[in-house]
Design a protein around this motif. Structure first.
Motif, PDB file in Angstrom:
ATOM      1  N   LEU A 295       0.851  -1.187   0.000  1.00  0.00           N
ATOM      2  CA  LEU A 295       0.000   0.000   0.000  1.00  0.00           C
ATOM      3  C   LEU A 295       0.888   1.238   0.000  1.00  0.00           C
ATOM      4  CD1 LEU A 295      -2.656  -0.982   2.740  1.00  0.00           C
ATOM      5  CD2 LEU A 295      -2.667  -1.517   0.306  1.00  0.00           C
ATOM      6  N   VAL A 296       0.836   2.018  -1.077  1.00  0.00           N
ATOM      7  CA  VAL A 296       1.674   3.223  -1.165  1.00  0.00           C
ATOM      8  C   VAL A 296       0.868   4.478  -1.468  1.00  0.00           C
ATOM      9  CG1 VAL A 296       3.711   1.915  -1.867  1.00  0.00           C
ATOM     10  CG2 VAL A 296       2.187   2.851  -3.619  1.00  0.00           C
ATOM     11  N   ARG A 297      -0.434   4.346  -1.674  1.00  0.00           N
ATOM     12  CA  ARG A 297      -1.255   5.528  -1.941  1.00  0.00           C
ATOM     13  C   ARG A 297      -1.508   6.241  -0.613  1.00  0.00           C
ATOM     14  NH1 ARG A 297      -4.635   3.996  -7.005  1.00  0.00           N
ATOM     15  NH2 ARG A 297      -4.151   1.790  -7.295  1.00  0.00           N
ATOM     16  N   ASP A 298      -0.907   7.394  -0.446  1.00  0.00           N
ATOM     17  CA  ASP A 298      -0.995   8.129   0.818  1.00  0.00           C
ATOM     18  C   ASP A 298      -2.207   9.056   0.780  1.00  0.00           C
ATOM     19  OD1 ASP A 298      -0.694   9.958   2.928  1.00  0.00           O
ATOM     20  OD2 ASP A 298       1.471   9.681   2.953  1.00  0.00           O
ATOM     21  N   TYR A 299      -3.221   8.730   1.605  1.00  0.00           N
ATOM     22  CA  TYR A 299      -4.440   9.535   1.662  1.00  0.00           C
ATOM     23  C   TYR A 299      -4.383  10.576   2.769  1.00  0.00           C
ATOM     24  CZ  TYR A 299      -6.212   5.772  -1.277  1.00  0.00           C
ATOM     25  OH  TYR A 299      -6.378   4.873  -2.295  1.00  0.00           O
ATOM     26  N   ARG A 300      -3.328  10.567   3.533  1.00  0.00           N
ATOM     27  CA  ARG A 300      -3.230  11.451   4.695  1.00  0.00           C
ATOM     28  C   ARG A 300      -2.605  12.791   4.348  1.00  0.00           C
ATOM     29  NH1 ARG A 300       0.397   8.980   9.066  1.00  0.00           N
ATOM     30  NH2 ARG A 300      -1.440   7.681   9.419  1.00  0.00           N
ATOM     31  N   SER A 301      -1.458  12.772   3.713  1.00  0.00           N
ATOM     32  CA  SER A 301      -0.629  13.976   3.617  1.00  0.00           C
ATOM     33  C   SER A 301      -0.616  14.563   2.211  1.00  0.00           C
ATOM     34  CB  SER A 301       0.804  13.655   4.046  1.00  0.00           C
ATOM     35  OG  SER A 301       0.836  13.093   5.342  1.00  0.00           O
TER      36      SER A 301
END
Length: 734
Positions: A295-301
Motif C-alpha cells: 500500500l503506497v497511496r498516501d491519503y493522509r498527507s
C-alpha cells in the motif's frame, strides 16, 4: 486527532458484505478479499492500513467466511485495539477479539492456569521498578533513579528477547546495547530480580508472555484448545514484534497459515525494547506461498509533506531502507513545509505558540494541531509557552479517557439522568439530547466557556467538553436518540476504549505520536544532539533516529513546521546546527544525496512455490496438501501426530539410544539456560528427530517443532548427536 484516514464519527453500518468493500482502492480491496493462507501487507504511512485490515475482517464475517469468535486481531496498544473494535462495530462485525499481545496472553493464562499449574495465577505487578530497587539492595548495589530505569529497561529487553541472566552479557554486547553499567553487574541484578519475584509470588508483564508460551509448549491439549478457538489471525504493526511475541504467535498458529500481518519497516522505532522488523522482512521466506500487498497511496498527507518524507528515506541505509515504500500522495497540493531557526529553546517554544495562536484565530481546531518532540523533558517549555497565550493543550500518554475520574463521574450522572430524568429539575428546560447532556454535565463542572489558564481544572473541563461534543454528533447522526441511547453508546465506547476527541493542542513525544495524525504538526528541536539523539552512535541507532523523524513528518496532513534552536538557554553559545537528516531537503542546505528508489511501488505479489531467487512465480494453491501418516497413509489432524508424521498407534522406527542421548543433551541445555526442558525441544520433537535421524541441515530444519530460532541455536549439536559424535554433555556450568 485520528489514527487513520478521516471518516464520519457515526457512519451507517454497511447493509451487505459487498458494501463493506465499497470505497477501497485496488490494493486495499485485495487485502480485504485475500482471506485464506498467509498474507503480508506492506503499508506505508497514511495508506489506510487500519481501514484495509478492519474491512478485511468485516468482509470475512459479513460474507460468512469467518466466524467472529474465531478471529484474533492483535495490536500493540490498548488505544489501537479499542479503535479497531470500534471500527469493526461500525462495520457490523461485533464479536471479533481485538487485543494487545499482553491482553490476549493474560486472558488465556488466567483461564488455563488452574488446569495447567493449579491454584490461582500469581499477582501481576504494574510497575517493576520497586522490585528492581529491592533486587539492587539485596546485591548491595546503589542505583539512582535514572540507573533504576535503565536497568529495568535492560531486564525488559532481556525477557522479550528470551535472554536468561547467564546469557545477558554476551547477548547485550552482540546486540549493541548502550549498557548503563557493567554487563556482569546487570546480569546479577537481573537474576536477583527474578529471585525477588519468586519469593513474593508475583509476575511481571513479560512473564505473562513467557508463561503463556511455556503453557502452550508444554500442554498440547491446551494449545489445541486455543487453536480450536482462534483460527484466523491478524497482526498489526508487525515490524514491532519482539522474538517473544513472535514465538507466542507461532504457538497460537500451530501448523496453520491463516495469518495476515501488516507493517512498515520504515516505521521501526522501538528496537530498544526488543522489537525487530526481521519477522516482517523475512515473512516471504518463512511463508513462500504468501500473498504480498504493498500500500503506497498516501491519503493522509499533501504531496509537499510526502515529498519530504520520501526524501528522508531516500538517504537512509540498512535493511529496512532496502524495503522502503515510495509514497504517492492522493491529496491536493498544500503549502511547503516551513523551516525556522531560533536563537534558543524558549524562543523556539514561544515562536511555535504564536503560530498556533494565529492558527486558532484563523479557525483551525486546537485538536487538529500537535507539537512533537524527541524527549518528554522538552514538554515543559511548550506547556508554559501555550499556557502563557491561553492555548488549551493535552499531553499525549496521560491516562485513558474513560479511566479519568471526571469521565467516570459524568457517566454515573448521565446514567442516573437517563433513569430518573423525569424528576430532575435540571432537565425541565432541555429540549433535545445535547441540551440534556449540557444540563447534566453543568452539575459536574462543565461550563459554556472554558476556564482560564491550564492545569488540572482545564483538563477536567476538556474531558467534559468532549462528552458534550460527542452528544451533539450522536444526536446529528441519530435524530430522536434518547439519553439512554447515548449512555448505551458511551458504555460500548468505554468497553472498546473508543474515546471522543478532546479539544486542545496535543503535546507528544515522537514515539507516542506513532499511529496518530493532525492537520498541522510542529516538529520542534530538530537539531544535532536531539535528532539524532546524542547517545545514538551506531549506524543502526542513527538510522532508527531517521525513521523516528520520518514518523513525525508523516503525522502531518496539510501543514508541517520544522524548527531548531542554536542554543539551549537565552544568551547561550549558538553551537548547535540543524539535524543532518535535513541536509539536502531544507532550503539552502545543498542538493540531496539519496539512492535510487527501489522496491517502493505499490501492488500485489501472488504467493509462489519455490523460494529460490529467480524462480518462476506460480499462483499459490488455495488448499494445503494434507499431512499423511508415513506408515499407513491416513490423513493426520492431531498436532502431535503431524509432528511425528505418523499415527500414534502406528509402529515407530525410533532409534531409542539416540532418543536417550538427545534427552540427556536437552537436560544439560535446559539447566544452562535456567528453563524447563520443553523450552529447548518437546518430547514429540525429540521423538521426531530420533525417528528421522537427519544427516544434513535441510532434513533437520523440515522437522516440525525445530523452527528457525532453535535450528540456529541447537542445530549443530543435534546433527552432531545424530551422527554419533560427543558434543560435550557434561553440565560444566551446573
Amino acid at each position: 486527532m485520528t489514527a487513520a484516514t478521516h471518516s464520519p464519527l457515526f457512519p451507517q453500518v454497511p447493509d451487505s458484505a459487498d458494501a463493506v468493500l465499497e470505497g477501497l482502492d485496488p490494493e486495499q480491496r485485495e487485502v480485504a478479499t485475500a482471506l485464506r493462507g498467509p498474507v503480508c501487507v506492506l503499508a506505508g504511512a497514511g495508506t489506510g492500513k487500519t481501514r484495509a485490515i478492519t474491512h478485511r475482517i468485516a468482509y470475512g464475517v459479513r460474507a460468512g467466511m469467518l466466524q467472529p469468535s474465531s478471529v484474533l486481531a492483535v495490536t500493540f496498544t490498548n488505544r489501537a485495539a479499542g479503535e479497531m473494535r470500534g471500527r469493526l462495530r461500525q462495520l457490523g462485525a461485533q464479536g471479533v477479539q481485538a487485543r494487545t499481545f499482553h491482553s490476549a496472553a493474560l486472558r488465556q493464562l488466567q483461564y488455563f492456569w488452574p488446569k495447567a499449574i493449579g491454584g490461582s495465577l500469581p499477582r501481576l505487578v504494574d510497575r517493576k521498578i520497586q522490585l528492581v530497587a529491592d533486587a539492587a539492595a539485596a546485591c548491595r548495589v546503589r542505583l539512582d533513579r535514572g540507573e533504576l530505569r535503565d536497568v529495568t529497561a535492560e531486564i525488559e529487553w532481556s525477557k522479550v528477547t528470551q535472554t536468561v541472566p547467564a546469557d545477558y552479557a554476551p547477548a547485550a554486547v552482540k546486540a549493541g546495547r548502550d549498557i548503563p553499567r557493567d554487563p556482569a553487574e546487570i546480569a546479577q541484578l537481573y537474576s536477583a530480580y527474578e529471585d525477588v519475584k519468586r519469593q513474593r509470588g508475583v509476575i511481571d508483564f513479560e512473564d505473562v508472555l513467557l508463561l503463556t508460551v511455556a503453557v502452550l509448549q508444554d500442554r498440547a491439549d491446551i494449545a489445541e484448545q486455543v487453536r480450536a478457538q482462534y483460527q484466523h489471525f491478524v497482526v498489526d504493526e508487525y515490524q514491532d514484534v519482539s522474538p517473544l511475541q513472535q514465538r507466542l504467535l507461532e504457538l497460537w498458529l500451530g501448523e496453520r497459515d491463516d495469518l495476515c500481518v501488516v507493517g512498515d519497516a520504515s516505521q521501526t522505532i522501538y528496537s530498544f525494547t526488543g522489537a525487530t522488523p526481521d519477522h516482517l522482512l523475512d515473512f516471504r521466506t518463512r511463508h513462500p506461498g504468501a500473498t504480498v500487498v504493498k500500500l503506497v497511496r498516501d491519503y493522509r498527507s499533501t504531496p509537499q509533506v510526502v515529498h519530504l518524507a520520501n526524501g528522508l528515506l531516500s538517504q537512509a541505509s540498512g535493511r529496512a531502507a532496502d524495503h522502503r515504500l515510495e509514497l504517492v500522495s492522493q491529496r491536493d497540493p498544500g503549502p511547503e513545509p516551513g523551516y525556522t531557526e531560533y536563537p534558543d529553546e524558549p524562543a523556539e517554544a514561544e515562536g511555535a505558540a504564536r503560530r498556533i495562536r494565529d492558527l486558532l484565530d484563523a479557525g483551525v481546531p486546537a485538536a487538529e494541531i500537535a507539537v512533537l518532540f524527541r524527549t518528554n523533558a522538552q514538554s515543559e517549555t511548550y506547556e508554559q509557552a501555550l499556557a502563557d497565550l491561553g492555548i488549551p493543550y493535552q499531553l499525549r500518554g496521560a491516562e485513558r479517557f474513560f479511566d479519568r475520574p471526571e469521565v467516570r463521574k459524568a457517566g454515573v450522572a448521565l446514567r442516573g439522568a437517563a433513569r430518573f430524568g423525569g424528576n430532575d429539575t435540571l432537565l425541565e428546560d432541555a429540549v433535545d439530547l445535547p441540551s440534556q447532556v449540557r444540563a447534566v454535565l453543568s452539575g459536574e463542572g462543565w461550563t459554556p466557556q472554558p476556564p482560564a489558564g491550564s492545569g488540572a481544572v482545564r483538563e477536567r473541563w476538556e474531558s467534559l467538553a468532549a462528552l458534550v461534543g460527542l452528544a451533539q454528533d450522536f444526536a446529528a447522526a441519530q435524530p430522536g436518540a434518547s439519553l439512554a441511547d447515548l449512555v448505551a453508546e458511551l458504555d460500548e465506547r468505554a468497553n472498546a476504549q473508543h474515546a471522543p476527541t478532546v479539544q486542545g493542542v496535543t503535546l507528544a513525544s515522537l514515539h507516542s505520536a506513532k499511529g496518530l495524525e493532525w492537520d498541522v504538526v510542529f516538529l520542534v528541536g530538530v537539531a544535532e544532539g536531539m535528532m539524532p539523539i546524542t547517545y545514538a552512535r551506531t549506524d543502526e541507532q542513527i538510522e532508527e533516529e531517521r525513521r523516528l523523524l520520518y514518523v513525525g513528518v508523516t503525522r502531518a496532513r496539510e501543514r508541517l513546521h520544522v524548527s531548531w534552536a542554536l542554543s539551549r538557554s537565552p544568551g547561550g553559545r549558538p553551537s548547535r546546527r540543524p539535524s543532518r537528516f535535513l541536509d539536502g531537503l531544507r532550503p539552502g542546505s545543498g542538493a540531496a544525496v539519496g539512492r535510487a528508489a527501489g522496491g517502493g511501488a505499490g501492488g500485489i505479489e501472488r504467493g509462489f512455490t519455490g523460494a529460490a531467487a529467480g524462480a518462476p512465480l506460480v499462483r499459490r494453491r488455495t488448499q494445503r496438501t494434507p499431512a499423511r501418516c508415513r506408515v499407513c497413509g491416513r490423513t493426520l489432524t492431531d498436532a502431535g501426530e503431524m509432528k511425528l508424521m505418523r499415527c500414534e498407534d502406528c509402529p515407530s522406527d525410533m532409534d531409542e539410544g539416540l532418543y536417550e542421548r538427545l534427552r540427556d543433551w536437552r537436560a544439560v541445555q535446559a539447566r544452562r539456560a535456567g528453563q524447563p526442558a520443553f523450552c529447548v525441544f518437546t518430547d514429540k520433537t525429540l521423538m521426531a528427530i530420533a525417528e528421522t535421524v537427519p544427516e544434513e541441515e535441510g532434513e533437520l530444519a523440515r522437522i516440525p517443532g525445530v523452527g528457525v530460532r532453535k535450528f540456529h541455536r541447537y542445530g549443530a549439536d543435534v546433527l552432531a548427536i545424530c551422527a554419533g559424535h560427543d558434543v560435550g554433555g557434561d553440565d560444566e556450568e551446573g
